[in-house]
Design a protein around this motif. Sequence first.
Motif, PDB file in Angstrom:
ATOM      1  N   SER A  90      15.372  47.133  44.330  1.00  0.00           N
ATOM      2  CA  SER A  90      14.382  46.869  45.373  1.00  0.00           C
ATOM      3  C   SER A  90      14.946  45.902  46.408  1.00  0.00           C
ATOM      4  O   SER A  90      15.813  45.091  46.112  1.00  0.00           O
ATOM      5  CB  SER A  90      13.098  46.289  44.780  1.00  0.00           C
ATOM      6  OG  SER A  90      13.345  45.029  44.191  1.00  0.00           O
ATOM      7  N   VAL A  91      14.421  46.024  47.623  1.00  0.00           N
ATOM      8  CA  VAL A  91      14.741  45.110  48.723  1.00  0.00           C
ATOM      9  C   VAL A  91      13.398  44.694  49.327  1.00  0.00           C
ATOM     10  O   VAL A  91      12.656  45.535  49.819  1.00  0.00           O
ATOM     11  CB  VAL A  91      15.623  45.778  49.794  1.00  0.00           C
ATOM     12  CG1 VAL A  91      15.885  44.812  50.953  1.00  0.00           C
ATOM     13  CG2 VAL A  91      16.931  46.279  49.202  1.00  0.00           C
ATOM     14  N   ASP A  92      13.094  43.404  49.262  1.00  0.00           N
ATOM     15  CA  ASP A  92      11.814  42.904  49.753  1.00  0.00           C
ATOM     16  C   ASP A  92      12.024  41.797  50.772  1.00  0.00           C
ATOM     17  O   ASP A  92      12.722  40.815  50.490  1.00  0.00           O
ATOM     18  CB  ASP A  92      10.964  42.369  48.596  1.00  0.00           C
ATOM     19  CG  ASP A  92      10.601  43.458  47.608  1.00  0.00           C
ATOM     20  OD1 ASP A  92      10.055  44.485  48.030  1.00  0.00           O
ATOM     21  OD2 ASP A  92      10.886  43.274  46.401  1.00  0.00           O
ATOM     22  N   PHE A 137      15.812  38.247  52.451  1.00  0.00           N
ATOM     23  CA  PHE A 137      15.399  39.368  51.603  1.00  0.00           C
ATOM     24  C   PHE A 137      15.726  39.057  50.149  1.00  0.00           C
ATOM     25  O   PHE A 137      16.809  38.555  49.853  1.00  0.00           O
ATOM     26  CB  PHE A 137      16.151  40.650  51.992  1.00  0.00           C
ATOM     27  CG  PHE A 137      15.807  41.149  53.365  1.00  0.00           C
ATOM     28  CD1 PHE A 137      14.776  42.067  53.551  1.00  0.00           C
ATOM     29  CD2 PHE A 137      16.514  40.704  54.473  1.00  0.00           C
ATOM     30  CE1 PHE A 137      14.457  42.513  54.821  1.00  0.00           C
ATOM     31  CE2 PHE A 137      16.198  41.154  55.741  1.00  0.00           C
ATOM     32  CZ  PHE A 137      15.168  42.065  55.923  1.00  0.00           C
ATOM     33  N   GLU A 157      16.749  44.780  57.498  1.00  0.00           N
ATOM     34  CA  GLU A 157      16.730  45.398  56.174  1.00  0.00           C
ATOM     35  C   GLU A 157      17.723  46.555  56.102  1.00  0.00           C
ATOM     36  O   GLU A 157      18.491  46.671  55.138  1.00  0.00           O
ATOM     37  CB  GLU A 157      15.341  45.895  55.790  1.00  0.00           C
ATOM     38  CG  GLU A 157      15.337  46.528  54.400  1.00  0.00           C
ATOM     39  CD  GLU A 157      13.965  46.976  53.925  1.00  0.00           C
ATOM     40  OE1 GLU A 157      13.927  47.777  52.973  1.00  0.00           O
ATOM     41  OE2 GLU A 157      12.938  46.533  54.480  1.00  0.00           O
ATOM     42  N   VAL A 193      20.915  49.228  43.514  1.00  0.00           N
ATOM     43  CA  VAL A 193      19.811  48.492  44.138  1.00  0.00           C
ATOM     44  C   VAL A 193      18.500  49.023  43.571  1.00  0.00           C
ATOM     45  O   VAL A 193      18.253  50.227  43.574  1.00  0.00           O
ATOM     46  CB  VAL A 193      19.833  48.644  45.676  1.00  0.00           C
ATOM     47  CG1 VAL A 193      18.595  48.015  46.295  1.00  0.00           C
ATOM     48  CG2 VAL A 193      21.093  48.033  46.260  1.00  0.00           C
ATOM     49  N   VAL A 234      16.809  40.857  46.956  1.00  0.00           N
ATOM     50  CA  VAL A 234      17.396  42.141  46.583  1.00  0.00           C
ATOM     51  C   VAL A 234      17.629  42.116  45.074  1.00  0.00           C
ATOM     52  O   VAL A 234      18.394  41.300  44.574  1.00  0.00           O
ATOM     53  CB  VAL A 234      18.725  42.409  47.329  1.00  0.00           C
ATOM     54  CG1 VAL A 234      19.285  43.774  46.930  1.00  0.00           C
ATOM     55  CG2 VAL A 234      18.523  42.329  48.844  1.00  0.00           C
ATOM     56  N   TRP A 256      19.365  37.528  50.019  1.00  0.00           N
ATOM     57  CA  TRP A 256      20.283  37.766  51.130  1.00  0.00           C
ATOM     58  C   TRP A 256      19.676  37.196  52.400  1.00  0.00           C
ATOM     59  O   TRP A 256      18.491  37.385  52.680  1.00  0.00           O
ATOM     60  CB  TRP A 256      20.523  39.262  51.304  1.00  0.00           C
ATOM     61  CG  TRP A 256      21.341  39.854  50.203  1.00  0.00           C
ATOM     62  CD1 TRP A 256      20.968  40.012  48.893  1.00  0.00           C
ATOM     63  CD2 TRP A 256      22.668  40.353  50.299  1.00  0.00           C
ATOM     64  NE1 TRP A 256      21.994  40.578  48.180  1.00  0.00           N
ATOM     65  CE2 TRP A 256      23.041  40.805  49.018  1.00  0.00           C
ATOM     66  CE3 TRP A 256      23.579  40.470  51.350  1.00  0.00           C
ATOM     67  CZ2 TRP A 256      24.282  41.355  48.753  1.00  0.00           C
ATOM     68  CZ3 TRP A 256      24.807  41.028  51.089  1.00  0.00           C
ATOM     69  CH2 TRP A 256      25.162  41.461  49.796  1.00  0.00           C
ATOM     70  N   ARG A 271      20.994  46.729  53.590  1.00  0.00           N
ATOM     71  CA  ARG A 271      21.221  47.881  52.711  1.00  0.00           C
ATOM     72  C   ARG A 271      22.588  48.528  52.999  1.00  0.00           C
ATOM     73  O   ARG A 271      23.299  48.914  52.076  1.00  0.00           O
ATOM     74  CB  ARG A 271      20.106  48.906  52.859  1.00  0.00           C
ATOM     75  CG  ARG A 271      18.789  48.479  52.237  1.00  0.00           C
ATOM     76  CD  ARG A 271      17.703  49.538  52.463  1.00  0.00           C
ATOM     77  NE  ARG A 271      16.443  49.188  51.883  1.00  0.00           N
ATOM     78  CZ  ARG A 271      16.075  49.446  50.625  1.00  0.00           C
ATOM     79  NH1 ARG A 271      16.912  50.073  49.820  1.00  0.00           N
ATOM     80  NH2 ARG A 271      14.885  49.089  50.185  1.00  0.00           N
TER      81      ARG A 271
END
Length: 150
Positions: A106-108, A119, A59, A104, A121, A130, A63
């Motif tokens: 959110s990144v989950d 992920f 993660e 960005v 994104v 991603w 990012r």
Amino acid sequence: MKPLLLAAALALLAPAAHAQVAAGTVPNTFDGPARPQTVTPAPAPAGPVSSTPANDASEETVRAIIAAAQAGALDYSEMTDELAARVREQEATVVPIIQGFGAVVSVDFVGSQNGIDVFNVVFANAATQWLIGHNDAGEVSALLFRPAGQ
């Protein structure tokens, strides 16, 4: 709309782990703003899916790659030589696309399969997925982004 081949490569040291993440396509632009409430992950390929990342740094690395692209200066030091060469070939096309996504939101983490972490994104202007893989030395050996739900 003509598809655009994006950055993805296989590790020479771990070809079996990354064989399923060889390439991907996305449209030249993503139409409309992201709708986080309707983002669904792409169907998982056959095989066991883990609910924990294959690499704890995935993660953070995703990012960092996004931040570097949005700043207009990708950092190749974390990538294998093969992946870095492939990304360099596409940098002039890929960087403006990522910059156009906006901030960005959110990144989950979605799941991990065959050493590849997935992920979702969400950006201000696009919802993406991603995929990232690392070799045994911790270098990024596979990288792909695509519209969410693909």
